[in-house]
Write an enzyme that holds these catalytic residues in place. Structure first.
Site: not given
Ligand SMILES: NC(=O)c1ccc[n+]([C@@H]2O[C@H](COP(=O)([O-])OP(=O)(O)OC[C@H]3O[C@@H](n4cnc5c(N)ncnc54)[C@H](O)[C@@H]3O)[C@@H](O)[C@H]2O)c1
Length: 709
Positions: A67, A129
């Site tokens: 992302a 993450e």
């Protein structure tokens, strides 16, 4: 613009297959442009009559790398990702995704929403993450367990490291590895699926196997999280989200995931990690350098001194494909240096980091010489000889006679005044500090130290040169210790003071490490060699405050012949060939004797006191450095400490941490210790006082400075 990023082509005799190709250099980040392009592409593809299958792929060096972290600062985008990914999943015809390169985070999550996953050999996959203080937030916590179970998902997510195609296949989220032309092979794969009558295969419609989420399994991962990620919340949040996939229907699971990821984004660990991410990208921006000043190309490097640092620096250049000639004063020095370089490469080969052929190629780029004339071809010369002003001045004067007029003349000095070194040459504008950290081929930090006369061109060239060398450059001005070591002075001073006050070295290092420092400072001294610090303090005695106890723990150990790991005894004791720290009553007795001689009374120390006494001077000095303009921004200081000194990224660096605890807390804390120990070492920095008075944060100060420039 989005049309250029995403293109749709058709394949098959009647155009019954749609191939969606994304090209968003350099690493195919799923940014707003990609999302808009994909959305527009889907509008068209969804309407097609006679559609039999869809292929999603990327051009360039990698499939979606992840992302867009740049969007973290803005409003949450999870819903947008979710809706987009759901459209891929909703197709009633098979959707194949073809991956290559490094497929991370959101890049892997989009693949999970496709029906079949294929990849080129060598592709790597990861959901890292938690290292950014968050959790996968685009369906990853709900789709991955539906494909591979909770246990394997937790392994991947807490492992936070990319895995290869073998691991992905055996885990069960990769259907095929396709050698050769991936686009063509993946299309064939899709056609074969259709020929076999295979339809869609939606991950969201699968059930999670509850046997993969027994209480014992979950407990095991909680224990792993406690060990691997002390002081952090995100790994537990990830466990919560992933295990929820067992009990919640898919749609509810996604809502819960969004709720958790949005909470995670507010935590200090997430904001800190994102802050460092951006801070590292901001260090090359230098106000006042005209835009038309371009970096000079560096095609040939020179290094003077084949010792610890010179060898490491030469390796950095060779790794970047830039030839480096190393000049040393003697045959023996040169031979020793080249041998160590060979050994460094051997160990890289042994650990599977490079091949024998890589080693040969890189060693081939490094040549030794005893003659300064061989530096005549260099675009940059980095001096890394003994720390002696006279020697360095002599060398720079010699260099001045042989190197090209526009070559950068850099010194790796840690403590010497680079202004004085620059006096030795006829072109002081070319002189700059390039302060590497040991081991130079490993540590990412590069302090770039400009004198008052260093030219903008020289600065720009060195900041850009850092890129191929894989260094994070931080610009500093000349002062004793530059940014990092100068801030270290008070931090280490207090650690040493506390051991003289009777704290066990293990107590001090233990508190610092439990708080998050990669290694306690006393253990660092043992590793670096106690004599290194002692020599620096002897050589610079006139710079330090008139405190008879100043760094006396180091001096006492050194005088007793304790040099640290290299002779098996320092603050700790070491068994031969083993770096494990063992308590040593002999060291404690030496420290006690020195304390008695100095009239220091023993007292107890809580971990809180250890942290405060070490960190407050460190943060305070950071504010002085900012005020003096030694560092350009607070965030630059954070980069220095997170990339060079083992300061935890999840705390965002020292200046971010100062804002986290509040500048008023720091100010009051310094006054508290001033009341106990006197003002010699405990004096709030004027900028700290000012910001507290104005009720401002360092982040605000940084923003104001940026505006003013
Ligand atoms: N070691 C560290 O952790 C570290 C970290 C950052 C900066 N530095 C700085 O880097 C510099 C080098 O440190 P080091 O630890 O690599 O030292 P070192 O003692 O390992 O190596 C110095 C090398 O310089 C060579 N040399 C001496 N005189 C020379 C001359 N006239 N011409 C050419 N070569 C000559 C020596 O033969 C030796 O190989 C110092 O300025 C030091 O302050 C060291």
């Amino acid at each position: 613009m989005s049309q250029d990023i995403v293109t749709v082509s058709t394949a098959g005799l009647t155009g019954e297959f749609a191939v969606i190709t994304v090209n968003n250099p350099p690493v195919n980040t799923i940014d707003a442009g990609v999302r808009a392009g994909l959305s527009a592409a889907l509008d068209g593809v969804e309407k097609r009559s006679g559609l039999k299958g869809v292929l999603l792929r990327c051009d360039g060096s990698t499939f979606f790398s992840g992302a867009d972290i740049g969007e973290f600062a803005g409003p949450p985008k999870e819903a947008e990702y979710r809706a987009l990914f759901a459209r891929f999943e909703a197709f009633t015809v098979p959707v194949v995704v073809a991956m290559h390169g490094t497929v991370m985070g959101g890049g892997l999550e989009i693949a999970l929403a496709c029906h079949y996953r294929v990849a080129a050999p060598g592709t790597r996959f990861g959901l890292p993450e938690v290292t950014l203080g968050i959790i996968p937030g685009a369906g990853g916590t709900q789709r991955m367990p539906r494909l591979i179970g909770v246990e394997k998902t937790l392994e991947l997510v807490l492992g936070a490291k990319p895995v290869d195609t073998d691991a992905a296949t055996s885990a069960g989220f990769l259907d095929a590895v396709i050698a050769g032309d991936l686009a063509a092979g993946a299309l064939e794969y899709l056609k074969a699926l259709v020929a076999e009558g295979k339809g869609h295969r939606r991950t969201s419609e699968r059930r999670v196997d509850p046997a993969t989420a027994t209480p014992a399994i979950v407990q095991r991962f909680k224990e792993q999280a406690a060990k691997q990620y002390p002081n952090r919340q995100a790994p537990y949040t990830a466990i919560e989200a992933i295990t929820a996939s067992v009990r919640l229907p898919f749609a509810h699971g996604l809502t819960y995931e969004t709720e958790l990821v949005n909470q995670a984004k507010l935590t200090v660990e997430s904001r800190g990690a994102v802050h460092v991410f951006f801070a590292e990208r901001a260090t090359r921006k230098v106000p006042g350098i005209p835009a038309d000043i371009r970096a000079a190309q560096v095609k040939q490097a020179g290094v003077i001194g084949a010792g610890t640092m010179g060898g490491g620096i030469a390796i950095c250049f060779a790794n970047a494909g830039i030839p480096a000639v190393i000049v040393d004063a003697s045959d023996e020095g040169l031979a020793r240096g080249l041998k160590v370089i060979g050994q460094t490469y051997d160990s890289m080969v042994k650990r599977g980091r490079i091949t024998e052929a890589d080693k040969a190629q890189r060693m081939g780029l490094i040549t030794g010489s005893l003659d300064y004339a061989s530096l005549a071809i260099a675009d940059v010369v980095i001096e890394a000889v003994f720390e002696s002003m006279d020697l360095k001045k002599t060398i720079f004067a010699k260099l001045d006679k042989v190197v090209k007029p526009d070559a950068v003349l850099a010194t790796n000095t840690s403590t010497l005044d680079i202004e004085l070194i620059a006096d030795a040459v006829s072109r002081p504008g070319n002189v700059i500090g390039m302060h590497f950290f040991s081991p130079a081929n490993v540590m990412p930090l590069l302090e770039v130290v400009r004198t008052r006369r260093t030219s903008p061109q020289t600065i720009r060239t060195v900041l850009e040169m850092a890129k191929p060398l894989r260094k994070t450059p931080v610009l500093a001005r000349v002062c004793y210790g530059f940014i990092g070591n100068r801030m270290m002075e008070g931090y280490a001073r207090e650690a040493e003071a506390m051991v003289l006050e009777g704290a066990n070295p293990r107590e001090v290092d233990g508190a610092l490490e439990a708080w998050g420092m990669a290694m306690g400072i006393l253990a660092v001294f043992d590793m670096a060699g106690i004599e290194v610090g002692v020599n620096v303090h002897k050589a610079n005695a006139d710079r330090f405050p008139p405190d008879p106890a100043y760094y006396q723990a180091d001096f006492a150990l050194y005088e007793a012949g304790r040099l640290g790991q290299k002779n098996g005894k320092g603050y700790y004791r070491y068994e031969p060939g083993n770096r494990a720290r063992l308590d040593d009553p002999e060291a404690i007795a030496i420290l006690r004797a020195r304390a008695e001689k100095l009239g220091i009374k023993p007292c107890a120390h809580t971990p809180e006191e250890i942290i405060e006494r070490c960190l407050y001077p460190l943060l305070n000095e950071g504010l002085r450095i900012l005020e003096e303009g030694v560092a350009l921004r607070a965030s630059d200081i954070d980069v220095v400490w997170t990339s060079g000194y083992g300061f935890p990224r999840y705390r965002g660096g020292p200046m971010f941490h100062a804002d986290t605890i509040g500048l008023k807390t720091l100010y009051d804390g310094i006054l508290k210790y001033q009341a106990r120990f006197g003002p010699m070492h405990w004096q709030p920095a004027p900028l700290l006082e000012k910001l507290v008075r104005e009720g401002k944060t360092l982040a605000q100060w940084d923003a104001e400075q940026q505006k003013a420039n």
